[in-house]
Design a protein around this motif. Sequence first.
Motif, PDB file in Angstrom:
ATOM      1  N   CYS A 149       0.838  -1.198   0.000  1.00  0.00           N
ATOM      2  CA  CYS A 149       0.000   0.000   0.000  1.00  0.00           C
ATOM      3  C   CYS A 149       0.871   1.245   0.000  1.00  0.00           C
ATOM      4  CB  CYS A 149      -0.915   0.030   1.226  1.00  0.00           C
ATOM      5  SG  CYS A 149      -2.214  -1.219   1.246  1.00  0.00           S
ATOM      6  N   LEU A 150       0.421   2.286  -0.691  1.00  0.00           N
ATOM      7  CA  LEU A 150       1.087   3.582  -0.681  1.00  0.00           C
ATOM      8  C   LEU A 150       0.098   4.649  -1.112  1.00  0.00           C
ATOM      9  CD1 LEU A 150       3.242   4.093  -3.872  1.00  0.00           C
ATOM     10  CD2 LEU A 150       1.854   2.063  -3.550  1.00  0.00           C
ATOM     11  N   ARG A 151       0.452   5.874  -0.825  1.00  0.00           N
ATOM     12  CA  ARG A 151      -0.338   7.026  -1.283  1.00  0.00           C
ATOM     13  C   ARG A 151       0.536   7.810  -2.252  1.00  0.00           C
ATOM     14  NH1 ARG A 151      -4.550   6.662   2.544  1.00  0.00           N
ATOM     15  NH2 ARG A 151      -3.827   5.834   4.545  1.00  0.00           N
ATOM     16  N   VAL A 152      -0.043   8.169  -3.402  1.00  0.00           N
ATOM     17  CA  VAL A 152       0.746   8.708  -4.500  1.00  0.00           C
ATOM     18  C   VAL A 152       0.020   9.870  -5.158  1.00  0.00           C
ATOM     19  CG1 VAL A 152      -0.228   6.954  -6.053  1.00  0.00           C
ATOM     20  CG2 VAL A 152       1.907   8.096  -6.671  1.00  0.00           C
ATOM     21  N   LEU A 158      -3.460   3.630  -2.864  1.00  0.00           N
ATOM     22  CA  LEU A 158      -3.350   2.520  -3.803  1.00  0.00           C
ATOM     23  C   LEU A 158      -2.756   1.320  -3.090  1.00  0.00           C
ATOM     24  CD1 LEU A 158      -3.544   1.739  -6.892  1.00  0.00           C
ATOM     25  CD2 LEU A 158      -1.133   2.395  -7.036  1.00  0.00           C
ATOM     26  N   CYS A 159      -3.434   0.178  -3.165  1.00  0.00           N
ATOM     27  CA  CYS A 159      -2.918  -1.075  -2.622  1.00  0.00           C
ATOM     28  C   CYS A 159      -2.934  -2.140  -3.703  1.00  0.00           C
ATOM     29  CB  CYS A 159      -3.756  -1.559  -1.442  1.00  0.00           C
ATOM     30  SG  CYS A 159      -3.691  -0.525   0.039  1.00  0.00           S
ATOM     31  N   LEU A 160      -2.043  -3.105  -3.554  1.00  0.00           N
ATOM     32  CA  LEU A 160      -1.973  -4.264  -4.442  1.00  0.00           C
ATOM     33  C   LEU A 160      -1.882  -5.512  -3.581  1.00  0.00           C
ATOM     34  CD1 LEU A 160      -1.447  -5.785  -7.139  1.00  0.00           C
ATOM     35  CD2 LEU A 160       0.971  -5.134  -6.900  1.00  0.00           C
ATOM     36  N   ALA A 187      -5.313  -8.238  -7.100  1.00  0.00           N
ATOM     37  CA  ALA A 187      -6.224  -7.100  -7.270  1.00  0.00           C
ATOM     38  C   ALA A 187      -5.546  -5.823  -6.817  1.00  0.00           C
ATOM     39  CB  ALA A 187      -7.513  -7.304  -6.474  1.00  0.00           C
ATOM     40  N   PHE A 188      -5.938  -4.719  -7.435  1.00  0.00           N
ATOM     41  CA  PHE A 188      -5.594  -3.390  -6.934  1.00  0.00           C
ATOM     42  C   PHE A 188      -6.776  -2.852  -6.137  1.00  0.00           C
ATOM     43  CE2 PHE A 188      -2.301  -3.427 -10.212  1.00  0.00           C
ATOM     44  CZ  PHE A 188      -1.268  -2.756  -9.569  1.00  0.00           C
ATOM     45  N   TRP A 189      -6.453  -2.009  -5.183  1.00  0.00           N
ATOM     46  CA  TRP A 189      -7.459  -1.336  -4.358  1.00  0.00           C
ATOM     47  C   TRP A 189      -7.211   0.161  -4.456  1.00  0.00           C
ATOM     48  CZ3 TRP A 189     -10.740  -4.294  -0.941  1.00  0.00           C
ATOM     49  CH2 TRP A 189     -10.484  -5.680  -0.953  1.00  0.00           C
ATOM     50  N   VAL A 190      -8.209   0.929  -4.868  1.00  0.00           N
ATOM     51  CA  VAL A 190      -8.098   2.384  -4.991  1.00  0.00           C
ATOM     52  C   VAL A 190      -9.107   3.023  -4.050  1.00  0.00           C
ATOM     53  CG1 VAL A 190      -8.270   4.359  -6.539  1.00  0.00           C
ATOM     54  CG2 VAL A 190      -7.349   2.191  -7.387  1.00  0.00           C
ATOM     55  N   GLU A 191      -8.615   3.859  -3.146  1.00  0.00           N
ATOM     56  CA  GLU A 191      -9.475   4.517  -2.146  1.00  0.00           C
ATOM     57  C   GLU A 191     -10.315   3.484  -1.389  1.00  0.00           C
ATOM     58  OE1 GLU A 191      -8.955   7.816  -1.837  1.00  0.00           O
ATOM     59  OE2 GLU A 191      -7.575   7.663  -3.506  1.00  0.00           O
ATOM     60  N   GLY A 192      -9.728   2.328  -1.108  1.00  0.00           N
ATOM     61  CA  GLY A 192     -10.423   1.291  -0.345  1.00  0.00           C
ATOM     62  C   GLY A 192     -11.358   0.418  -1.156  1.00  0.00           C
ATOM     63  N   LYS A 193     -11.443   0.628  -2.474  1.00  0.00           N
ATOM     64  CA  LYS A 193     -12.336  -0.157  -3.328  1.00  0.00           C
ATOM     65  C   LYS A 193     -11.509  -1.100  -4.199  1.00  0.00           C
ATOM     66  CE  LYS A 193     -15.806   3.516  -3.547  1.00  0.00           C
ATOM     67  NZ  LYS A 193     -16.558   4.432  -4.452  1.00  0.00           N
ATOM     68  N   LEU A 244       4.005   4.314   2.634  1.00  0.00           N
ATOM     69  CA  LEU A 244       4.209   3.013   2.004  1.00  0.00           C
ATOM     70  C   LEU A 244       4.358   1.948   3.089  1.00  0.00           C
ATOM     71  CD1 LEU A 244       6.355   2.117  -1.038  1.00  0.00           C
ATOM     72  CD2 LEU A 244       6.625   0.777   1.046  1.00  0.00           C
ATOM     73  N   ASN A 245       3.551   0.922   2.988  1.00  0.00           N
ATOM     74  CA  ASN A 245       3.579  -0.199   3.924  1.00  0.00           C
ATOM     75  C   ASN A 245       3.445  -1.485   3.136  1.00  0.00           C
ATOM     76  OD1 ASN A 245       3.186   1.082   6.869  1.00  0.00           O
ATOM     77  ND2 ASN A 245       1.976   2.245   5.396  1.00  0.00           N
ATOM     78  N   MET A 246       4.072  -2.560   3.654  1.00  0.00           N
ATOM     79  CA  MET A 246       4.003  -3.840   2.963  1.00  0.00           C
ATOM     80  C   MET A 246       3.963  -4.974   3.980  1.00  0.00           C
ATOM     81  SD  MET A 246       6.416  -5.215  -0.140  1.00  0.00           S
ATOM     82  CE  MET A 246       5.880  -6.548  -1.210  1.00  0.00           C
ATOM     83  N   TRP A 247       3.111  -5.957   3.694  1.00  0.00           N
ATOM     84  CA  TRP A 247       2.929  -7.132   4.542  1.00  0.00           C
ATOM     85  C   TRP A 247       3.201  -8.387   3.723  1.00  0.00           C
ATOM     86  CZ3 TRP A 247      -0.059  -2.868   4.136  1.00  0.00           C
ATOM     87  CH2 TRP A 247      -0.382  -2.150   5.299  1.00  0.00           C
ATOM     88  N   ASP A 248       3.611  -9.484   4.372  1.00  0.00           N
ATOM     89  CA  ASP A 248       3.856 -10.727   3.648  1.00  0.00           C
ATOM     90  C   ASP A 248       2.627 -11.637   3.661  1.00  0.00           C
ATOM     91  OD1 ASP A 248       3.876 -11.604   6.260  1.00  0.00           O
ATOM     92  OD2 ASP A 248       5.841 -12.601   6.143  1.00  0.00           O
ATOM     93  N   PHE A 249       1.464 -11.013   3.684  1.00  0.00           N
ATOM     94  CA  PHE A 249       0.193 -11.725   3.585  1.00  0.00           C
ATOM     95  C   PHE A 249      -0.837 -10.773   2.995  1.00  0.00           C
ATOM     96  CE2 PHE A 249       0.646  -9.916   7.824  1.00  0.00           C
ATOM     97  CZ  PHE A 249      -0.533  -9.228   8.023  1.00  0.00           C
ATOM     98  N   VAL A 250      -1.991 -11.310   2.636  1.00  0.00           N
ATOM     99  CA  VAL A 250      -3.048 -10.482   2.044  1.00  0.00           C
ATOM    100  C   VAL A 250      -3.931  -9.927   3.159  1.00  0.00           C
ATOM    101  CG1 VAL A 250      -5.092 -10.505   0.555  1.00  0.00           C
ATOM    102  CG2 VAL A 250      -3.023 -11.748  -0.131  1.00  0.00           C
ATOM    103  N   LEU A 251      -3.989  -8.604   3.218  1.00  0.00           N
ATOM    104  CA  LEU A 251      -4.882  -7.958   4.190  1.00  0.00           C
ATOM    105  C   LEU A 251      -6.341  -8.156   3.782  1.00  0.00           C
ATOM    106  CD1 LEU A 251      -3.309  -4.464   4.986  1.00  0.00           C
ATOM    107  CD2 LEU A 251      -3.170  -6.538   6.358  1.00  0.00           C
ATOM    108  N   SER A 252      -7.212  -8.215   4.754  1.00  0.00           N
ATOM    109  CA  SER A 252      -8.641  -8.315   4.480  1.00  0.00           C
ATOM    110  C   SER A 252      -9.171  -6.995   3.928  1.00  0.00           C
ATOM    111  CB  SER A 252      -9.395  -8.667   5.762  1.00  0.00           C
ATOM    112  OG  SER A 252      -9.314  -7.581   6.687  1.00  0.00           O
ATOM    113  N   ARG A 253     -10.356  -7.065   3.344  1.00  0.00           N
ATOM    114  CA  ARG A 253     -11.006  -5.850   2.852  1.00  0.00           C
ATOM    115  C   ARG A 253     -11.129  -4.807   3.961  1.00  0.00           C
ATOM    116  NH1 ARG A 253     -14.753  -4.460  -1.137  1.00  0.00           N
ATOM    117  NH2 ARG A 253     -14.744  -6.612  -1.905  1.00  0.00           N
TER     118      ARG A 253
END
Length: 236
Positions: free
Chosen positions: A68-71, A127-129, A139-145, A190-199
Amino acid sequence: MFCGCFQRIITAAIPVVLLGAAALTLTPAAASQVGLNEKVLVFPFETDFSFVALIPQKEMALRAFTLCLRVATELPEERQIILFAYRTANYDELNVWREKDGRISFYMSGDGAFYHLPPLSTFRTSLCLTWESRTGLAAFWVEGKRSTYQVYKPGHSIRPKGTILLGQDPDKHLGGLEASQSFVGELTDLNMWDFVLSRSMIQAWHYGHKVPKGNIFNWGTIEYELNGNVMVVDDD
């Protein structure tokens, strides 16, 4: 003339590997810094030498991740932009791009996956991936969607011991930078995890609520090295 709230840092880099005229340079270990809480990285100009090297908290041997990051950028849509680059000796392990046609994409050791998302602009976009190897769901996530899922490289693994850059795409390991692909604009959180975050967790991050700290990168404690003309600015 910049006001006192701007902290401009231009480091004197030294070469570690020479790979032709556009060799990448990294600062000495003593120049690494820690923590960017409530700070923004500003890349003010198109260059082939300005970047930020990130040092992960753990090895980048990944079978799943959330990035995730903000750009924000004012570069025109037809201009390709690198948003995140992780490369080992022979492969682009994880590169995130805005393509020349405006699509957002990511690549892991070969052909990429492409998404039609709301355009990046001068206003900050969250923006998250997400991706996981077992199913290949990405999937990409934009503004939480969330975008639609794509199945991309099921069974794949991201390899460790590479170079992670913001602002430039290394076409070779430790080299081959191009101004025409460089990032110009602002990056933060910018943050990164080694797993998939929930919605719910991705939406909480988008709104600035408390979420589990990134165990690969956590913006508040991130270790980084500035190279070239990059600014650290208060996030106000």
